[in-house]
Motif scaffolding. Sequence first.
Motif, PDB file in Angstrom:
ATOM      1  N   ALA A  33       0.828  -1.204   0.000  1.00 13.65           N
ATOM      2  CA  ALA A  33       0.000   0.000   0.000  1.00 13.65           C
ATOM      3  C   ALA A  33       0.861   1.252   0.000  1.00 13.65           C
ATOM      4  CB  ALA A  33      -0.926   0.019   1.215  1.00 13.65           C
ATOM      5  N   ILE A  34       0.258   2.365  -0.454  1.00  8.27           N
ATOM      6  CA  ILE A  34       0.870   3.689  -0.430  1.00  8.27           C
ATOM      7  C   ILE A  34      -0.099   4.611   0.290  1.00  8.27           C
ATOM      8  CG2 ILE A  34       1.646   5.652  -1.811  1.00  8.27           C
ATOM      9  CD1 ILE A  34       2.144   3.637  -4.107  1.00  8.27           C
ATOM     10  N   GLU A  35       0.408   5.344   1.276  1.00  7.24           N
ATOM     11  CA  GLU A  35      -0.430   6.274   2.034  1.00  7.24           C
ATOM     12  C   GLU A  35       0.121   7.684   1.900  1.00  7.24           C
ATOM     13  OE1 GLU A  35      -1.986   7.008   6.616  1.00  7.24           O
ATOM     14  OE2 GLU A  35      -0.475   5.489   6.229  1.00  7.24           O
ATOM     15  N   PHE A  36      -0.759   8.633   1.598  1.00 10.39           N
ATOM     16  CA  PHE A  36      -0.389  10.043   1.536  1.00 10.39           C
ATOM     17  C   PHE A  36      -0.845  10.694   2.839  1.00 10.39           C
ATOM     18  CE2 PHE A  36      -1.039   8.985  -2.988  1.00 10.39           C
ATOM     19  CZ  PHE A  36       0.212   9.312  -3.464  1.00 10.39           C
ATOM     20  N   ASP A  37       0.090  11.372   3.518  1.00 10.04           N
ATOM     21  CA  ASP A  37      -0.221  12.017   4.790  1.00 10.04           C
ATOM     22  C   ASP A  37       0.332  13.438   4.778  1.00 10.04           C
ATOM     23  OD1 ASP A  37      -0.872  12.657   7.389  1.00 10.04           O
ATOM     24  OD2 ASP A  37       0.644  11.368   8.290  1.00 10.04           O
ATOM     25  N   PRO A  38      -0.504  14.426   4.379  1.00  6.83           N
ATOM     26  CA  PRO A  38      -0.023  15.811   4.368  1.00  6.83           C
ATOM     27  C   PRO A  38       0.278  16.286   5.788  1.00  6.83           C
ATOM     28  CG  PRO A  38      -2.300  15.652   3.551  1.00  6.83           C
ATOM     29  CD  PRO A  38      -1.878  14.284   3.976  1.00  6.83           C
ATOM     30  N   SER A  39       1.278  17.141   5.900  1.00  2.70           N
ATOM     31  CA  SER A  39       1.646  17.721   7.190  1.00  2.70           C
ATOM     32  C   SER A  39       0.465  18.504   7.759  1.00  2.70           C
ATOM     33  CB  SER A  39       2.837  18.656   6.981  1.00  2.70           C
ATOM     34  OG  SER A  39       2.996  19.497   8.084  1.00  2.70           O
ATOM     35  N   THR A  40       0.340  18.486   9.067  1.00  2.00           N
ATOM     36  CA  THR A  40      -0.716  19.292   9.688  1.00  2.00           C
ATOM     37  C   THR A  40      -0.297  20.749   9.806  1.00  2.00           C
ATOM     38  OG1 THR A  40       0.118  18.657  11.855  1.00  2.00           O
ATOM     39  CG2 THR A  40      -1.729  17.382  10.979  1.00  2.00           C
ATOM     40  N   ASP A  41       1.023  21.002   9.872  1.00  2.00           N
ATOM     41  CA  ASP A  41       1.518  22.367  10.014  1.00  2.00           C
ATOM     42  C   ASP A  41       1.559  23.119   8.693  1.00  2.00           C
ATOM     43  OD1 ASP A  41       1.900  21.964  12.735  1.00  2.00           O
ATOM     44  OD2 ASP A  41       3.938  21.230  12.424  1.00  2.00           O
ATOM     45  N   SER A  42       2.005  22.444   7.643  1.00  2.00           N
ATOM     46  CA  SER A  42       2.174  23.081   6.345  1.00  2.00           C
ATOM     47  C   SER A  42       1.849  22.069   5.241  1.00  2.00           C
ATOM     48  CB  SER A  42       3.608  23.596   6.209  1.00  2.00           C
ATOM     49  OG  SER A  42       3.782  24.208   4.957  1.00  2.00           O
ATOM     50  N   PRO A  43       0.573  21.699   5.118  1.00  2.00           N
ATOM     51  CA  PRO A  43       0.208  20.616   4.192  1.00  2.00           C
ATOM     52  C   PRO A  43       0.399  20.998   2.735  1.00  2.00           C
ATOM     53  CG  PRO A  43      -1.769  21.657   5.047  1.00  2.00           C
ATOM     54  CD  PRO A  43      -0.599  22.277   5.765  1.00  2.00           C
ATOM     55  N   TRP A  44       0.728  19.987   1.920  1.00  2.00           N
ATOM     56  CA  TRP A  44       0.865  20.247   0.493  1.00  2.00           C
ATOM     57  C   TRP A  44      -0.484  20.605  -0.102  1.00  2.00           C
ATOM     58  CZ3 TRP A  44       3.246  14.981   1.117  1.00  2.00           C
ATOM     59  CH2 TRP A  44       2.291  13.982   1.176  1.00  2.00           C
ATOM     60  N   SER A  45      -0.462  21.216  -1.253  1.00  2.00           N
ATOM     61  CA  SER A  45      -1.655  21.721  -1.930  1.00  2.00           C
ATOM     62  C   SER A  45      -2.588  20.576  -2.324  1.00  2.00           C
ATOM     63  CB  SER A  45      -1.220  22.487  -3.186  1.00  2.00           C
ATOM     64  OG  SER A  45      -2.309  22.690  -4.044  1.00  2.00           O
ATOM     65  N   SER A  46      -3.885  20.876  -2.351  1.00  2.00           N
ATOM     66  CA  SER A  46      -4.858  19.873  -2.802  1.00  2.00           C
ATOM     67  C   SER A  46      -4.731  19.622  -4.300  1.00  2.00           C
ATOM     68  CB  SER A  46      -6.282  20.318  -2.456  1.00  2.00           C
ATOM     69  OG  SER A  46      -6.574  21.532  -3.101  1.00  2.00           O
ATOM     70  N   ALA A  47      -3.933  20.435  -4.987  1.00  2.26           N
ATOM     71  CA  ALA A  47      -3.696  20.237  -6.422  1.00  2.26           C
ATOM     72  C   ALA A  47      -2.401  19.471  -6.696  1.00  2.26           C
ATOM     73  CB  ALA A  47      -3.644  21.591  -7.119  1.00  2.26           C
ATOM     74  N   ALA A  48      -1.752  18.967  -5.651  1.00  2.00           N
ATOM     75  CA  ALA A  48      -0.469  18.288  -5.813  1.00  2.00           C
ATOM     76  C   ALA A  48      -0.602  17.054  -6.707  1.00  2.00           C
ATOM     77  CB  ALA A  48       0.082  17.875  -4.449  1.00  2.00           C
ATOM     78  N   ASP A  49       0.339  16.900  -7.623  1.00  3.36           N
ATOM     79  CA  ASP A  49       0.395  15.750  -8.528  1.00  3.36           C
ATOM     80  C   ASP A  49       1.580  14.873  -8.133  1.00  3.36           C
ATOM     81  OD1 ASP A  49      -1.733  16.831  -9.950  1.00  3.36           O
ATOM     82  OD2 ASP A  49      -0.426  17.800 -11.407  1.00  3.36           O
ATOM     83  N   PHE A  50       1.322  13.603  -7.871  1.00  2.00           N
ATOM     84  CA  PHE A  50       2.341  12.663  -7.426  1.00  2.00           C
ATOM     85  C   PHE A  50       2.596  11.601  -8.488  1.00  2.00           C
ATOM     86  CE2 PHE A  50       0.511  14.295  -3.578  1.00  2.00           C
ATOM     87  CZ  PHE A  50       1.567  14.379  -2.695  1.00  2.00           C
ATOM     88  N   THR A  51       3.860  11.251  -8.686  1.00  2.00           N
ATOM     89  CA  THR A  51       4.235  10.091  -9.488  1.00  2.00           C
ATOM     90  C   THR A  51       5.244   9.305  -8.668  1.00  2.00           C
ATOM     91  OG1 THR A  51       3.919  11.297 -11.553  1.00  2.00           O
ATOM     92  CG2 THR A  51       5.196   9.267 -11.663  1.00  2.00           C
ATOM     93  N   ILE A  52       4.937   8.041  -8.429  1.00  2.00           N
ATOM     94  CA  ILE A  52       5.817   7.182  -7.644  1.00  2.00           C
ATOM     95  C   ILE A  52       6.322   6.075  -8.558  1.00  2.00           C
ATOM     96  CG2 ILE A  52       6.015   5.700  -5.614  1.00  2.00           C
ATOM     97  CD1 ILE A  52       3.713   7.328  -4.382  1.00  2.00           C
ATOM     98  N   THR A  53       7.656   5.963  -8.637  1.00  2.00           N
ATOM     99  CA  THR A  53       8.291   4.968  -9.495  1.00  2.00           C
ATOM    100  C   THR A  53       9.405   4.276  -8.721  1.00  2.00           C
ATOM    101  OG1 THR A  53       9.923   6.546 -10.317  1.00  2.00           O
ATOM    102  CG2 THR A  53       7.896   6.356 -11.583  1.00  2.00           C
ATOM    103  N   LYS A  54       9.977   3.241  -9.340  1.00  2.00           N
ATOM    104  CA  LYS A  54      11.222   2.688  -8.829  1.00  2.00           C
ATOM    105  C   LYS A  54      12.329   3.616  -9.305  1.00  2.00           C
ATOM    106  CE  LYS A  54       9.830  -2.136  -8.772  1.00  2.00           C
ATOM    107  NZ  LYS A  54      10.104  -3.484  -9.329  1.00  2.00           N
ATOM    108  N   GLU A  55      13.354   3.812  -8.490  1.00  2.00           N
ATOM    109  CA  GLU A  55      14.405   4.778  -8.811  1.00  2.00           C
ATOM    110  C   GLU A  55      15.082   4.483 -10.146  1.00  2.00           C
ATOM    111  OE1 GLU A  55      18.399   6.686  -6.776  1.00  2.00           O
ATOM    112  OE2 GLU A  55      17.646   4.776  -6.025  1.00  2.00           O
ATOM    113  N   ASN A  56      15.425   3.255 -10.414  1.00  2.00           N
ATOM    114  CA  ASN A  56      16.194   2.926 -11.609  1.00  2.00           C
ATOM    115  C   ASN A  56      15.412   2.121 -12.635  1.00  2.00           C
ATOM    116  OD1 ASN A  56      18.605   4.168 -10.718  1.00  2.00           O
ATOM    117  ND2 ASN A  56      18.940   2.447  -9.353  1.00  2.00           N
ATOM    118  N   GLY A  57      14.119   2.100 -12.504  1.00  2.00           N
ATOM    119  CA  GLY A  57      13.359   1.280 -13.436  1.00  2.00           C
ATOM    120  C   GLY A  57      12.209   2.018 -14.050  1.00  2.00           C
ATOM    121  N   PRO A  58      11.651   1.438 -15.079  1.00  2.00           N
ATOM    122  CA  PRO A  58      10.548   2.100 -15.764  1.00  2.00           C
ATOM    123  C   PRO A  58       9.199   1.919 -15.074  1.00  2.00           C
ATOM    124  CG  PRO A  58      11.012   0.015 -16.808  1.00  2.00           C
ATOM    125  CD  PRO A  58      12.042   0.191 -15.712  1.00  2.00           C
ATOM    126  N   ASP A  59       9.145   1.115 -14.015  1.00  2.00           N
ATOM    127  CA  ASP A  59       7.865   0.806 -13.386  1.00  2.00           C
ATOM    128  C   ASP A  59       7.241   2.031 -12.729  1.00  2.00           C
ATOM    129  OD1 ASP A  59       8.031  -1.837 -14.084  1.00  2.00           O
ATOM    130  OD2 ASP A  59       8.870  -2.469 -12.171  1.00  2.00           O
TER     131      ASP A  59
END
Length: 128
Positions: A33-59
Amino acid sequence: MTFIRRHDVLVEMSTAGAATAFSSAFLNGLLYAIEFDPSTDSPWSSAADFTITKENGPDVLHVDLGSGTGQIFFPRRVANTTSSGSLDPAGNTSGREGVMLPFANERAQIVVSSGGATTSGTVRLYMA
């Protein structure tokens, strides 16, 4: 018995609202699983775009557009597909189950855009 291991990745945005962060540990096992947890003090924008990959792979493990709120995802890939995308020669696609995504001594890379200037949050990766 399978144990779930949690890896926290702190994601801190630049003044331009962008970030690239890596898991501090090299991951082994299956991504549960992947969980997104914005900071309570300075949370990221609701428009934030995330891409999660393997560092050295195309996955590409997960792409989420406009996810500034806390959420949890269970990324999976469909297993044993034919060239037509079905699971068997008869074309049955109902009841398809996905498989968890494997890591073999690899780091996860998290790239964020439109995250908001100098904001932060944590992405948690749960490995089985």
